[in-house]
Design an enzyme around this catalytic site. Sequence first.
Site, mmCIF file in Angstrom:
data_model
loop_
_atom_site.group_PDB
_atom_site.id
_atom_site.type_symbol
_atom_site.label_atom_id
_atom_site.label_comp_id
_atom_site.label_asym_id
_atom_site.label_seq_id
_atom_site.Cartn_x
_atom_site.Cartn_y
_atom_site.Cartn_z
ATOM 1 N N ARG A 104 0.866 -1.182 0.000
ATOM 2 C CA ARG A 104 0.000 0.000 0.000
ATOM 3 C C ARG A 104 0.902 1.230 0.000
ATOM 4 O O ARG A 104 2.119 1.116 0.152
ATOM 5 C CB ARG A 104 -0.941 0.006 1.204
ATOM 6 C CG ARG A 104 -0.244 0.173 2.526
ATOM 7 C CD ARG A 104 -1.248 0.212 3.686
ATOM 8 N NE ARG A 104 -0.566 0.491 4.933
ATOM 9 C CZ ARG A 104 -1.154 0.486 6.120
ATOM 10 N NH1 ARG A 104 -2.435 0.186 6.229
ATOM 11 N NH2 ARG A 104 -0.486 0.769 7.205
ATOM 12 N N CYS A 108 2.393 8.429 -5.854
ATOM 13 C CA CYS A 108 3.186 9.649 -5.756
ATOM 14 C C CYS A 108 2.206 10.804 -5.555
ATOM 15 O O CYS A 108 1.379 11.072 -6.421
ATOM 16 C CB CYS A 108 4.007 9.861 -7.019
ATOM 17 S SG CYS A 108 4.668 11.538 -7.053
ATOM 18 N N ASN A 142 -3.440 8.520 4.894
ATOM 19 C CA ASN A 142 -3.035 7.764 6.072
ATOM 20 C C ASN A 142 -1.530 7.883 6.287
ATOM 21 O O ASN A 142 -0.740 7.654 5.366
ATOM 22 C CB ASN A 142 -3.391 6.279 5.883
ATOM 23 C CG ASN A 142 -3.026 5.422 7.074
ATOM 24 O OD1 ASN A 142 -3.645 5.510 8.128
ATOM 25 N ND2 ASN A 142 -1.994 4.626 6.936
ATOM 26 N N GLU A 143 -1.145 8.285 7.470
ATOM 27 C CA GLU A 143 0.259 8.299 7.904
ATOM 28 C C GLU A 143 1.207 8.833 6.825
ATOM 29 O O GLU A 143 2.101 8.127 6.352
ATOM 30 C CB GLU A 143 0.675 6.911 8.384
ATOM 31 C CG GLU A 143 -0.126 6.491 9.614
ATOM 32 C CD GLU A 143 0.386 5.237 10.298
ATOM 33 O OE1 GLU A 143 1.106 4.452 9.665
ATOM 34 O OE2 GLU A 143 0.054 5.050 11.485
ATOM 35 N N CYS A 149 9.949 10.833 -3.178
ATOM 36 C CA CYS A 149 9.783 10.231 -4.494
ATOM 37 C C CYS A 149 10.728 10.900 -5.502
ATOM 38 O O CYS A 149 11.017 12.087 -5.401
ATOM 39 C CB CYS A 149 8.329 10.416 -4.923
ATOM 40 S SG CYS A 149 7.972 9.816 -6.559
ATOM 41 N N CYS A 151 10.243 10.445 -8.996
ATOM 42 C CA CYS A 151 9.650 10.281 -10.326
ATOM 43 C C CYS A 151 9.856 11.556 -11.146
ATOM 44 O O CYS A 151 10.214 12.601 -10.600
ATOM 45 C CB CYS A 151 8.167 9.938 -10.193
ATOM 46 S SG CYS A 151 7.142 11.357 -9.800
ATOM 47 N N CYS A 154 8.220 14.587 -9.711
ATOM 48 C CA CYS A 154 8.856 15.106 -8.503
ATOM 49 C C CYS A 154 10.161 15.829 -8.834
ATOM 50 O O CYS A 154 10.484 16.851 -8.237
ATOM 51 C CB CYS A 154 9.105 13.977 -7.509
ATOM 52 S SG CYS A 154 7.577 13.467 -6.694
ATOM 53 N N GLU A 302 -5.514 6.265 16.000
ATOM 54 C CA GLU A 302 -5.267 4.832 16.193
ATOM 55 C C GLU A 302 -4.588 4.659 17.544
ATOM 56 O O GLU A 302 -3.467 5.126 17.745
ATOM 57 C CB GLU A 302 -4.373 4.272 15.079
ATOM 58 C CG GLU A 302 -5.042 4.324 13.718
ATOM 59 C CD GLU A 302 -4.187 3.726 12.601
ATOM 60 O OE1 GLU A 302 -3.226 2.988 12.888
ATOM 61 O OE2 GLU A 302 -4.488 4.020 11.431
ATOM 62 N N TRP A 311 3.683 -6.709 9.293
ATOM 63 C CA TRP A 311 4.951 -6.058 8.953
ATOM 64 C C TRP A 311 6.149 -6.722 9.624
ATOM 65 O O TRP A 311 7.283 -6.424 9.345
ATOM 66 C CB TRP A 311 4.987 -4.573 9.365
ATOM 67 C CG TRP A 311 3.749 -3.790 9.075
ATOM 68 C CD1 TRP A 311 2.776 -3.455 9.969
ATOM 69 C CD2 TRP A 311 3.338 -3.224 7.832
ATOM 70 N NE1 TRP A 311 1.802 -2.721 9.364
ATOM 71 C CE2 TRP A 311 2.120 -2.562 8.052
ATOM 72 C CE3 TRP A 311 3.898 -3.205 6.553
ATOM 73 C CZ2 TRP A 311 1.431 -1.881 7.048
ATOM 74 C CZ3 TRP A 311 3.212 -2.540 5.564
ATOM 75 C CH2 TRP A 311 1.997 -1.899 5.811
HETATM 76 C C1 GLA Z 1 -0.667 1.957 11.014
HETATM 77 C C2 GLA Z 1 -1.752 2.163 9.982
HETATM 78 C C3 GLA Z 1 -2.869 1.201 10.117
HETATM 79 C C4 GLA Z 1 -2.373 -0.164 10.464
HETATM 80 C C5 GLA Z 1 -1.588 -0.111 11.727
HETATM 81 C C6 GLA Z 1 -1.167 -1.499 12.143
HETATM 82 O O1 GLA Z 1 -0.690 2.813 12.063
HETATM 83 O O2 GLA Z 1 -2.253 3.463 9.936
HETATM 84 O O3 GLA Z 1 -3.566 1.176 8.883
HETATM 85 O O4 GLA Z 1 -1.583 -0.647 9.450
HETATM 86 O O5 GLA Z 1 -0.472 0.689 11.513
HETATM 87 O O6 GLA Z 1 -0.528 -1.511 13.332
HETATM 88 ZN ZN ZN Z 2 6.811 11.468 -7.557
#
Ligand code: GLA
Ligand code: ZN
Length: 654
Positions: A104, A108, A142-143, A149, A151, A154, A302, A311
């Site tokens: 995931r 870019c 997300n995060e 990058c 590319c 960029c 979270e 992971w």
């Molecule tokens: C991150 C992500 C979540 C998930 C958790 C798992 O913080 O934002 O989508 O992958 O880790 O611990």
């Molecule tokens: Zn890029």
Amino acid sequence: MIAIGMAYYPEHWDRALWEEDARRMAKMGVHLVRMAEFAWSRMEPEDGRFDFGWLDDAIDVVARHGMRVILGTPTNSAPVWLYHDHPETRQCGRDGRPVDVGIRGHRCIVSPTFRRYAERIVEEMARRYAGRPEIAAWQIDNELENSHCTCPACRAAFRGWLREKYGTLDALNRAWGSAVWSGEISDWEQIEPLLAPDCMPDWHNPAFMLDFERFGASRTTDYVLFQRDIIRRYDPQAVVTTNCCFCQHLPDFHSEFAGLSVAAYDNYPPTVLPDDPQALYSNAFALDFIRGFKRQNFWILEQLGGPGGCWSPFGPTTEPGMLAGYAMQAVAHGADLLGFFRWRSCCTGAEMMGHGILDHDDRENRRFREIEALLRRLERMPELDKSALRSPVAILYGADQEFALKNQRQSAKYAYWTQLRLFDEACTGLGVNVDVIEEREPLDGYRVVVVPAHHIIEPTLPERLEAFARAGGTVVLTNRSGVKDKTGNCVFGEPLPTAFRALCGCIVEEYDPIGERRQHVTAGDGARYAVTGWCDLLATEGARVWARYDERFYAGTAAITKNDFGAGHAYYLGAVGEKALYRALMAEILGEQGVPFLSGLPQGVEVTTREGGGKRWRFFFNNTAGGVRFLLGEETVALRPFEMAVQTEKGEWL
Ligand code: GLA
Ligand code: ZN
């Protein structure tokens, strides 16, 4: 009331479960269900064909059970068809080649094609959901990391950014000192953002790297604002945030969140505590840091709900009390929303062993009961969200310091974060609130300002610190301060700490980057402390010596100094010490400043205070795996591992 959230992915579960899950969540005490992040392929199964029916239904189910939704934009994970049809939307790695698609976060965020598709899906969502009463807030992507990058889009953007910043190649070459190793650039097209492998970031020109990081940060901020603006087009009042974490390439968090409604963090404290008593494992610092983004209370989107298992190999199960204790630790440092991750461990996909609160068997297990009990407990503190932390101490942080000190390692053991954390830990260990704020923020209201490793001089800071000390405040500076100017080049012709010399009343005669070697310093009161990583050999110019080195050719040389400056003081720490050194130093400083503090708290006990509406909550957290006892006035307080005790202004324990 502290808001309780839950990460839930309707697309991972049979529809037949949604209703029952929502019923159970509501019964447990959940207010907000966070969904839709990562669900792009369900919302747009084919280019331009949208399907929101399932999401409408999921939102309806949640609303029927009296809960609201935090809606995530799904742009972290573009659908496979997008990468396939438009390979230019893929990020490129250090080698300039597109990354393989399969996990995931491959997109870019600069690619104009990606932006076009991102705009369309976010706009479709905003048009449909923004402003609806069921939607409490929006989470962007997300995060997010600092974009590294490489590319073609960029590269072009990096060149454009440099052009705007420097105007001419002559100015750029001067700023980068490109004469070294024949690095001079004679055409903008020659500029390559390719990065050295992780093991050797310091082979690159630090001035170039600093600009590359700043450019990456500007892209991340720009991307967040791009999505925010789409949502706000449809609901100008929308509460919009993004969930940050301590990722590999840190963005400039303060700029990232400046345009968002609230700071939000993914809080995964360690489930295995290190044996080394000197290890800095507590998440207290991270929480103080997040609170500093907007100098306001923040959200946890979270919060650890079970042991990790994606992971990496599976983590050990959480000790009894750990999940609730860590959640309360976040509240104690200013969280107003606790969003647990996640309702149930998924049966499919890469994160199938990343444990949620419920296991695959769906039974109400020990973790469930622990969190449920916590929610009942929080209901007995209904006014907590009307309170805030007031801090007498500020630690200054700068993204430039992070970029510069990460890309040019100072010595084997040396890390910028270590010193930030050591000071933070000393304060919570003395029961004193501490803010971590951006280095350009005003210093009003503080009694003590700590400036660890201020490597790249923020031009207004020397004067501001002098004014602060002159007016009676205490400033603490450390090793590696005043080394470089804003371009990332070394200051010429002045002894360190250059711009802070007058304030500190000392100079660095010589330094010794001792790496992992352990040495010692002895303070004026005879206490001896281990130091490691770095040793500045100080010569005083008016300052008094607070501690001297014990060993080697510089035994007897000043290691820590204290200078009177106006009505205040400035301390300079030449070395990086063990925890006890920071506690002793901060106790002395707080005492001088007349700030009350608690002495004698056991190592690992953290005390913070929230106040508001005439009420006060004092949090006593045992962030260790063993029981502790200590005296609070006449009273003995005993805390089990990870236990959080809360005392009101009336002395009642909640
Ligand atoms: C991150 C992500 C979540 C998930 C958790 C798992 O913080 O934002 O989508 O992958 O880790 O611990
Ligand atoms: Zn890029």
